[in-house]
Design an enzyme around this catalytic site. Structure first.
Site, mmCIF file in Angstrom:
data_model
loop_
_atom_site.group_PDB
_atom_site.id
_atom_site.type_symbol
_atom_site.label_atom_id
_atom_site.label_comp_id
_atom_site.label_asym_id
_atom_site.label_seq_id
_atom_site.Cartn_x
_atom_site.Cartn_y
_atom_site.Cartn_z
ATOM 1 N N GLU A 30 0.460 -9.866 -2.137
ATOM 2 C CA GLU A 30 -0.914 -10.311 -2.427
ATOM 3 C C GLU A 30 -1.202 -10.237 -3.924
ATOM 4 O O GLU A 30 -1.868 -11.108 -4.485
ATOM 5 C CB GLU A 30 -1.922 -9.452 -1.650
ATOM 6 C CG GLU A 30 -1.866 -9.709 -0.143
ATOM 7 C CD GLU A 30 -2.887 -8.877 0.601
ATOM 8 O OE1 GLU A 30 -2.739 -7.639 0.602
ATOM 9 O OE2 GLU A 30 -3.828 -9.449 1.175
ATOM 10 N N ALA B 106 0.846 -1.201 0.000
ATOM 11 C CA ALA B 106 0.000 0.000 0.000
ATOM 12 C C ALA B 106 0.880 1.249 0.000
ATOM 13 O O ALA B 106 1.975 1.239 0.548
ATOM 14 C CB ALA B 106 -0.898 -0.003 1.224
ATOM 15 N N GLU C 227 1.433 -6.348 7.537
ATOM 16 C CA GLU C 227 0.284 -5.516 7.938
ATOM 17 C C GLU C 227 0.053 -5.497 9.445
ATOM 18 O O GLU C 227 -0.429 -4.520 10.001
ATOM 19 C CB GLU C 227 -0.986 -6.001 7.226
ATOM 20 C CG GLU C 227 -1.065 -5.646 5.754
ATOM 21 C CD GLU C 227 -0.294 -6.586 4.840
ATOM 22 O OE1 GLU C 227 0.462 -7.449 5.343
ATOM 23 O OE2 GLU C 227 -0.444 -6.441 3.613
ATOM 24 N N GLY D 101 0.556 -5.705 0.161
ATOM 25 C CA GLY D 101 -0.248 -5.771 -1.049
ATOM 26 C C GLY D 101 0.559 -6.206 -2.263
ATOM 27 O O GLY D 101 0.010 -6.802 -3.197
#
Ligand code: NAI
Length: 693
Positions: free
Chosen positions: A105, A61, A125, A102
């Protein structure tokens, strides 16, 4: 556009291009989807490679979007992954350097993953009080197994890609040219008849999932502190045993729960506050810095030795000056002993000992300081001694050398005035033990040059310190505030509490140590000396005299086996002391204070709001340039619970109106005059605003 699109021999290469780490900000997300759609629409394209330009695949992010509506704006990362999974053309992630959060991911959402040795991956996270919210908790266990996924996600730890060779996380390791291998892999994949594999279609296998997850949940709950994120991570990973869509829904619900939790707000604040601390409002980031190749430290005592270690650990040679050979020898022996202890713990290679020691040049002569680019003074805390030293330094130091003082209570402007170069003088207030504690208060004198500040802030990063700028005042940011906290703790003793109750309440709040255990560790004589000085300078300053009685009885703390608590040889545990408790009760009687039962809530409020109120004065006076700097000081130097974000963030969470009301109430109580509500706190409370808004 922060994603690039190129075609190479029938393969579309989409490169995330959002320096420094290809954060998945909104425009990058749009760029990825546009690229995929364009590739799907183009009959000449057979396959897609997704990679990162520059020094990362993707760091996850974009922190600049934290807490803004952009972070949640479509296309979300989930939408990108849905688009990839629905693609009839194979999508290959070419993962290099770092793939975090992210970023990982996104790779897990691709049909295939190709990587190269040296790549580091993580789902960190949890450090921000969150969980991987774009399928990470569902897809990672499907490719690396339940237990490895739990370990990675709950710890947030960074791992090397090569540890996953042979798992379904990576389909191929490139020998050297990652893009070349990825393109070949993509072209080969395009010849296979689809549909291409999706991680979501795999199943999680575990012999004994129920029992394992139950055990992990209990262990994590017991060690997580106040943040709910680690347990939620386990719950979300447990849902990976269910059908994929159900698991994703549970992950999403848990993610949204955490996103709005005060603990995650606090952890995200702490993360951003640390980054913001290095920015000084009137010192632009392009301010030129001075070269620091050679450092000198004056004084090889408790602090001087630790300070020297910081520099040699960063391969910067240090000249260490003392007045007497014995003091020098003692200082060097302590440094050696510290390294030996680290080696014994397995945290340092044995050969490092002599390498590091060789970087120190011990001396008794000021002439040996003439080549130093920075000289840090750590001699006795007496202005007269500082005067002698700085006058000598002014004579011998080369022009442009930075002259720093580690003073914890003296006026840096006065120290600067001992030299003819006050612009080169700055405070570098390290915390004890200086080789361990992260915090460095950089004290800006009235004449300190901007490039001196910029240099010291940059150097702080190099020696792995969290530096915060403070103006000149008694105690600077941290100790000035802690004094108000200790003062309230003392008044609470007078009124009815005992050290153990106060410490327990503060430890339950989340501090590693309450005020009395802390004072016993630091040495009660240190604050005694400060109080004696204050009694002369500021005779109207009130405080509980219990601390003086304690010192008069010689109870200086752990080092003498007796302080607020009793200590036993070979044991660091604090045992409540009948003698001290009797002394406290007699003290109340002596002053005719009727002791009352005090709630833990009152203890926490009074100690925390004392910090907050003084913090507000510190901002008002311009000693700190922003509230988040105060939070950083407390998080990195005083054991403030990180998941509460620091004192100012905590006050914002409570609501400044409530804080101000409580302070007004306490101002009517015992020693109420100690509360002088900060106008800034009152003003923000009236406006319904917060310190960190
Ligand atoms: P210390 O007493 O352990 O060490 C001081 C050293 O300076 C001694 O080894 C002494 O021989 C040497 N020294 C004295 N005069 C000297 C001179 N003219 N030239 C060269 N060396 C000289 O004291 P400590 O605790 O290391 O404190 C040093 C400074 O650091 C003080 O300003 C203190 O306020 C500050 N400080 C101390 C902290 C602590 O927790 N001890 C924390 C933060 C700052």
């Amino acid at each position: 556009m922060t994603a690039q699109y190129q075609v190479q021999d029938g393969v579309a290469v989409i490169s995330l291009d959002n320096p420094p780490v290809n954060g998945l900000g909104h425009s990058t997300r749009v760029g990825i989807v546009d690229g995929i759609v364009r590739a799907l629409d183009d009959p000449g394209i057979k396959a897609i490679v997704l990679t990162g330009a520059g020094k990362a695949f993707s760091g996850g992010a974009d922190i600049r979007e934290f807490g803004t509506s952009k972070a949640l704006q479509e296309p979300s990362l989930q939408t990108i992954i849905d688009t990839i999974e629905a693609s009839a053309k194979p999508v290959v992630a070419a993962v290099h350097s770092v793939a975090m959060g992210g970023g990982l991911e996104l790779a897990l959402g691709c049909h295939y993953r190709v990587t190269v040795k040296g790549t580091r991956i993580a789902l960190p996270e949890v450090d921000l009080g969150l969980l991987p919210g774009a399928g990470g908790t569902q897809r990672l266990p499907r490719v690396v197994g339940l237990e490895t996924a739990v370990n990675m996600i709950v710890s947030g730890k960074t791992m090397a890609a090569e540890e996953f060779a042979g798992t379904k996380l990576f389909d191929h390791f490139a020998a050297d040219d990652l893009l070349w291998d990825a393109l070949k892999f993509a072209r080969d994949a395009a010849t296979v008849v689809g549909p291409h594999p999706r991680v979501r279609d795999l199943k999680v296998h575990h012999e004994n999932a129920e029992a394992y997850l139950g055990f992990v949940r209990n262990t994590v709950a017991a060690t997580a502190g106040g943040s709910p994120a680690p347990v939620k991570c386990v719950d979300a990973i447990a849902a990976s045993l269910k059908p994929f869509d159900q698991g994703i829904k549970e992950e999403r619900d848990a993610f949204l729960y955490l996103l709005t939790s005060p603990e995650s707000r606090a952890l995200r604040h702490a993360f951003l506050a640390e980054r913001a601390a290095s920015k000084i409002p009137d010192v632009p980031s392009d301010t030129p810095v001075r070269d620091i190749k050679q450092v000198a430290v004056v004084g090889a005592g408790t602090m001087g030795g630790g300070i020297a270690m910081n520099f040699i650990n960063a391969s910067i040679p240090v000249t260490l000056l003392e007045t007497k050979q014995e003091a020098l020898d003692r200082g060097l022996a302590t440094i050696r002993k510290n390294y030996e202890a680290t080696i014994k713990k397995g945290k340092l290679e044995p050969e490092a000992l002599e390498q590091r020691m060789a970087l120190i040049t011990p001396t008794l002569s000021y002439d040996d300081l003439k080549n130093a680019d920075l000289i840090v003074e750590a001699v006795f805390e007496e202005l007269g001694v500082k005067e002698q030293v700085f006058k000598r330094l002014d004579e011998v130091a080369k022009p442009g050398a930075i002259l720093a003082s580690n003073t914890s209570t003296l006026d840096v402007d006065k120290i600067a005035a001992f030299t003819k170069r006050p612009q080169d003088v700055v405070g570098m207030h390290f915390f004890s033990p200086a080789n361990v504690m992260k915090l460095l208060e950089v004290v800006r004198g009235k004449d300190t040059a901007k490039d001196v500040l910029a240099t010291v802030m940059k150097l702080a990063k190099k020696i792995k310190k969290t530096a915060v700028v403070s103006g000149v005042c008694d105690g600077f940011i941290g100790n000035r505030m802690i004094e108000q906290y200790s003062r309230q703790a003392g008044f609470l003793l007078d009124e009815g509490a005992l050290p153990e109750q106060i410490d327990k309440a503060i430890e339950k709040f989340g501090f590693a140590m309450g005020p009395f255990r802390m004072s016993d560790m630091a040495g009660n004589d240190i604050s005694w000396a400060i109080r004696k000085r204050r009694a002369i300078e500021q005779p109207s300053f009130t405080y509980s005299k219990t601390a003086d009685l304690l010192c008069e009885a010689g109870r200086f703390g752990q080092k003498v086996g007796a302080g607020w608590y009793d200590y036993r040889a070979g044991d660091r545990k604090a045992y409540p002391s009948q003698q001290v408790n009797d002394m406290i009760i007699r003290h109340s009687e002596h002053f005719s204070v009727t002791r009352r039962k005090i709630s833990d809530e009152e203890i926490v409020e009074r100690l925390m709001y004392a910090l907050v109120n003084e913090g507000a004065l510190i901002i008002e006076e311009g000693i700190a340039s922003k509230a988040s700097d105060i939070d950083t000081v407390y998080l990195s130097g005083y054991g403030f619970p990180r998941w509460r974000g620091g004192p100012m963030q905590y006050a914002d969470e409570v609501g400044l109106y409530n804080v101000a009301q409580a302070i007004r109430r306490y101002a009517k109580g015992y020693q109420g005059k100690a509360w002088r509500i900060a106008p800034r706190l009152q003003k923000l409370a009236d406006a319904g605003a917060g310190f960190n808004d």
